[in-house]
Design an enzyme around this catalytic site. Sequence first.
Site: not given
Length: 428
Positions: A158, A399, A402
């Site tokens: 991702s 997170d 990312h």
Amino acid sequence: MDHHQVSTSLKQLFPLSSSPFFSTFKVKKHIFVGISLLITFLILSVIFVDLAGFESHPCLGFLSSPLNTLTNEQRNNNVCDYSYGKWVRRRQRDMHETSYGEDCRFLDPGFRCLNNGRKDSGFRQWRWQPHGCDLPRFNASDFLERSRNGRIVFVGDSIGRNQWESLLCMLSQAVSNKSEIYEVNGNPIGKHKGFLSMRFPEQNLTVEYHRTPFLVVVARPPENSPEDVKMTVRVDEFNWQSKRWVGSDVLVFNTGHWWNEDKTFKAGCYFQEGGKLNKTMGVMEGFAKSLKTWKSWILERLDSESSYVFFRSFSPVHYRNGTWNLGGLCDADTEPEIDMKKMEPDPIHNSYISEVIQEMRYEHSKVKFLNITYLTEFRKDAHPSRYREPGTPEDAPQDCSHWCLPGVPDTWNEILYAQLLAMNYRTK
């Protein structure tokens, strides 16, 4: 004249030389000169480091300055290593036509940090300045034209999707009617389990993302495997979807974030080779074997004359005061790191990747290591942190893996473009 007479005469000529005060003065003078030289050295060192940007201590591995590692051939060819330098504040004139905003329709909701409640936008006000040279200005129109009738393909986890979405938004800035850009299968952009392919009709170009976190096959274990073995990573079998990647003009691979015990052993996933389960194979041994499989596929299936292949290095994470699932945080930072002592050492994954690419350099000269780890390690301030996509539970982990977009992956793509320019990239 005897010795005693000479001594007496000298004392008469230089009566102060034998005085306690003069002796003390001589000692103090030596100390003063020594301290002055030390201070001068320190001042010059500070000036040198400041001019060179963020430098590091040799014990920090990849954080040590790479400038001394350039070969004479590289120096003579004026080769610039865009991977090393420093972050500087962006000036107004640095904001050019390829800049995009969170309104770019190709962005995953989880990467729109300001839209998700983040108040400060300072993380977007930095640009990467390499040591000894400048990054070429990203020219979306030129990139699209060079890629006409071609395919740009991202393969990986991702974080690779993060970079893919960034490039889509950067390229779309050169398209007057952005609504013409479409996903070939009508799929929405998001945490997709398969692949996504965006077509730029005017250039007949597709920019694709194929999700495969391990690059190699992950499937059911062999029959009669122990009950704790739920899945296996087949380190000697390249991903089944790879047939779709043949014929691509630009391929950008990444992997690494799933190569850890949490994603493998603790999840009941072990390694398999030659059709046999191997529960004693460690994670990094499996990683090394999978890279050999990747290497074989590249050399056997891709045209070395027309395919430009990049393997992006490990993208650092910045969980502080705990791991991702044990309260790790990154929402307190609003500027890049300046304390070199807090920088993490180079992930071991990069050594394996770099070594394999070095082995390939004579068989496929267009395979390159896209090294973004050092520059990204500074950017603890640019993760989504607690500003995740709408609907995320309040107690969900932050997170810190990312990246907010626009953000750090834009720089990765600027370096990708610069490396392609250096190789005279153009589709045929």
